[in-house]
Design a protein around this motif. Sequence first.
Motif, PDB file in Angstrom:
ATOM      1  N   ALA A 175      -7.099  -3.641   2.379  1.00 41.39           N
ATOM      2  CA  ALA A 175      -6.844  -4.471   1.194  1.00 41.39           C
ATOM      3  C   ALA A 175      -7.164  -3.709  -0.086  1.00 41.39           C
ATOM      4  O   ALA A 175      -6.431  -3.801  -1.087  1.00 41.39           O
ATOM      5  N   CYS A 176      -8.245  -2.925  -0.055  1.00 41.12           N
ATOM      6  CA  CYS A 176      -8.598  -2.114  -1.232  1.00 41.12           C
ATOM      7  C   CYS A 176      -7.549  -1.034  -1.487  1.00 41.12           C
ATOM      8  O   CYS A 176      -7.159  -0.787  -2.636  1.00 41.12           O
ATOM      9  N   TYR A 177      -7.103  -0.382  -0.435  1.00 44.49           N
ATOM     10  CA  TYR A 177      -6.083   0.653  -0.606  1.00 44.49           C
ATOM     11  C   TYR A 177      -4.801   0.046  -1.193  1.00 44.49           C
ATOM     12  O   TYR A 177      -4.156   0.640  -2.063  1.00 44.49           O
ATOM     13  N   ARG A 178      -4.445  -1.122  -0.692  1.00 43.31           N
ATOM     14  CA  ARG A 178      -3.218  -1.764  -1.198  1.00 43.31           C
ATOM     15  C   ARG A 178      -3.354  -2.112  -2.689  1.00 43.31           C
ATOM     16  O   ARG A 178      -2.398  -1.989  -3.457  1.00 43.31           O
ATOM     17  N   ARG A 179      -4.547  -2.541  -3.108  1.00 46.64           N
ATOM     18  CA  ARG A 179      -4.750  -2.844  -4.532  1.00 46.64           C
ATOM     19  C   ARG A 179      -4.663  -1.563  -5.368  1.00 46.64           C
ATOM     20  O   ARG A 179      -4.063  -1.571  -6.463  1.00 46.64           O
ATOM     21  N   ALA A 180      -5.214  -0.462  -4.850  1.00 48.52           N
ATOM     22  CA  ALA A 180      -5.117   0.815  -5.563  1.00 48.52           C
ATOM     23  C   ALA A 180      -3.656   1.231  -5.715  1.00 48.52           C
ATOM     24  O   ALA A 180      -3.229   1.692  -6.783  1.00 48.52           O
ATOM     25  N   ILE A 181      -2.875   1.032  -4.652  1.00 49.83           N
ATOM     26  CA  ILE A 181      -1.447   1.392  -4.698  1.00 49.83           C
ATOM     27  C   ILE A 181      -0.702   0.480  -5.660  1.00 49.83           C
ATOM     28  O   ILE A 181       0.205   0.915  -6.387  1.00 49.83           O
ATOM     29  N   GLN A 182      -1.089  -0.782  -5.692  1.00 47.31           N
ATOM     30  CA  GLN A 182      -0.466  -1.730  -6.626  1.00 47.31           C
ATOM     31  C   GLN A 182      -0.696  -1.276  -8.070  1.00 47.31           C
ATOM     32  O   GLN A 182       0.200  -1.397  -8.921  1.00 47.31           O
ATOM     33  N   LEU A 183      -1.881  -0.736  -8.337  1.00 43.96           N
ATOM     34  CA  LEU A 183      -2.191  -0.257  -9.687  1.00 43.96           C
ATOM     35  C   LEU A 183      -1.527   1.083  -9.983  1.00 43.96           C
ATOM     36  O   LEU A 183      -1.228   1.399 -11.137  1.00 43.96           O
ATOM     37  N   GLN A 184      -1.306   1.882  -8.939  1.00 41.30           N
ATOM     38  CA  GLN A 184      -0.661   3.188  -9.108  1.00 41.30           C
ATOM     39  C   GLN A 184       0.435   3.348  -8.062  1.00 41.30           C
ATOM     40  O   GLN A 184       0.315   4.116  -7.110  1.00 41.30           O
ATOM     41  N   PRO A 185       1.531   2.618  -8.200  1.00 41.11           N
ATOM     42  CA  PRO A 185       2.575   2.624  -7.163  1.00 41.11           C
ATOM     43  C   PRO A 185       3.235   3.978  -6.966  1.00 41.11           C
ATOM     44  O   PRO A 185       3.883   4.203  -5.937  1.00 41.11           O
ATOM     45  N   GLY A 186       3.115   4.863  -7.885  1.00 38.77           N
ATOM     46  CA  GLY A 186       3.728   6.180  -7.745  1.00 38.77           C
ATOM     47  C   GLY A 186       2.791   7.237  -7.215  1.00 38.77           C
ATOM     48  O   GLY A 186       3.130   8.429  -7.238  1.00 38.77           O
ATOM     49  N   ASN A 187       1.623   6.834  -6.698  1.00 39.73           N
ATOM     50  CA  ASN A 187       0.627   7.794  -6.232  1.00 39.73           C
ATOM     51  C   ASN A 187       0.832   8.054  -4.730  1.00 39.73           C
ATOM     52  O   ASN A 187       0.428   7.268  -3.875  1.00 39.73           O
TER      53      ASN A 187
END
Length: 737
Positions: A127-139
């Motif tokens: 869930a934390c990783y998904r939130r990080a990706i949501q904030l930086q979708p191009g990472n």
Amino acid sequence: MSSLADHFATAVEHHQSGRLQAAEQHYRQVLALDPRHAPAWNLLGVVQAQLSQWPAAVDCFRRAIAIDATDAHAHCSLADALKQLGDLAQAIASYRRALALNDALPQAHYNLGVALEESGRRDEAIACYRRAIQLQPGNAQLLYNLGNTFYQQGCLSEAIAEYRRSIDLQPDFAEAYYNLAIALNQQGRWDESQACYRRSIALQPEFAEAYNNLANTLVELGQSDEAIAHYRRAIELRPTLSNAHHSLGNALLERGARDEAIVCYRRALALRPDYPLAAAALAHQLQQVCQWGELPALVQSVVEAVDAADARGTMSGVSPFTFLALPVSTTAEQQLRCARQWAARQLRPAAAPMHASRSKSANSKLRVGYLSADYHYHATAMLVVELFETHDRRRFEIIGYSYGRPDDSPLRRRLVRGLDQFVDLRSLPPAESARRIAQDSVDILVDLKGYTVGARTQILAEHPAPIQVNYLGYPGTMGASFIDYILVDDFIAPSDQQRYYAEKLVHLPGCYQVNDSQRQIAPRTPSRAECGLPEQAFVFCSFNNTYKITLEMFDVWMRLLHAVPGSVLWLLESNSPAVTNLRREAEARGVPSARLVFAPRLPLEEHLARHRLADLFLDTFPVNAHTTASEALWAGCPMVTLAGQTLASRVAGSLLRALGLPELIATSINEYEQIALRLANEPARLAELRARLANRRVNAAVFDAAKFAPALERAYETMWSIYSSGQEPRSFAVTSD
């Protein structure tokens, strides 16, 4: 005099330029002027972290937070330092405080995920990783790391999807291609896997691990020549890559280059002395050539590695077959440990069974599938061929699933004719093979391969059938949750041994081993002179594979030759180094090497016929003769065996008991020697035993699949009855008619 602002600016300048010692000095001067300068405490903590001075860094970050508790970045930095110190609970709390202050910190979400994952809380981590990706979708890196987490959880499909997304964002991401290839390989998607390895190598030409893993995949695809070239390239790039040396040894061994393989295993161990896979591989090859000097230390290291891994809750990676074949009496409990470790390391049970739940009408046939790589001229095939022919087709439909190489032998043709269907799975990866079996609505899948060479156990891990059975090909437990039953008898695996089997014991009456009553023996018996045997000598024989010959057993055999004047020991000529080594070992024990006679390999009918020239078969221990034992007894040659406490050490005893010859079963090495010596010195007694064997072998169910099959079929029907009534698998015994 420099002002506080000057010191701080100078400190930042030094810090940004990488002059950490100078930066530290100026930050401390700032703090001497103003002990409540929160930015200086925070940046001093960063310097300490960069210098790996983690306790000092924690102290600095805490001082900064005490001055300004609203600084989310200071909380993140504190969490990072606590994580480095192994204080995951406090690190997680600090990350959460940082995110409570500022939820838009992708790195904090990611680092919190890492800490949660290290704490075993992988769902929260995702869930934390998904939130990080949501904030930086191009990472792409975040997607790649999420893929790694899914892979560690065994969620291969999800991992593959994330790796592909990271590659879409960063097409030159060599590590993502590499890990994608690993996940695809785990699913048996070898063509796709090798393409990804090749792409990772194209992007990073000195990627030694990618060359090594590409070679592993090519081995699965049967492309051993190219695989060997890639192993060599991996070693060229990284000479210290011990697993590449080990794998190169395995590939060379498949091509028959045993001497080169042994060199590779030695190199792997020299690079990594605590490498149980290489130690086990080297030990097994030294067993094959009867080179015993190094074996005690190697064997001890392998056994200790398995025991230690079990104590730590880790996995040794030692092959269960190699482990039970070690020239030492490992216990049934140790063999179970090794098998469980192997299953946990190498196999990924499906999250949900591939088969559909089903019921059957009272009159419908049970569909039984036999899974093996050995539908060709092979010992297992020789045992089961008549069973396929004699199954009751009013109650059973029999399907053969083959993933091994074909041949044009009469045995292969007879095997295929004896089945209702023959399905060649060679070109299909494990998951697709399992899918085919599930689509065929197989009720009971019987694995005839276990963990022997060439097995594709991952097919069973997909759980394509409601009932899955371990039988005949592998003399031990598979230690896997997806195998329900093992077919045994009450001699090879007594009921009180259930705790040492992951499968439930199903006791067949008499002997568990099925045989072919049509096994032909050539009518012509060769002369002793043709076989290199003295005309009047007592002939001890042992046609077992050389890896089964142990130092302790060879000592017994040499004492027997000393005690029986003129006698000879007739062995199978497996490989020339073994012949040389055994002759040398005989001479070292005062036995002229000429008293060891070596029999070249012959077609089965001729091999069986030459048994008529032998007086007594001497079995091996701790791994008995299996098919070799039934061949000797079928050919009318009495056998002395030593029965131990494991299945592999009790097979010959089971055969002898079923033939009414229990007096030939020893329970100690001394008794074994005494029985053999007494029979060599009492020709009348030996002749009486030979006559009893000749009479009983033609009437015993163990040598007649048509008599054997009904009990086996009752076992299958009982398994189905247990399943269809909603019960869990349980042990049971099948009674004789």
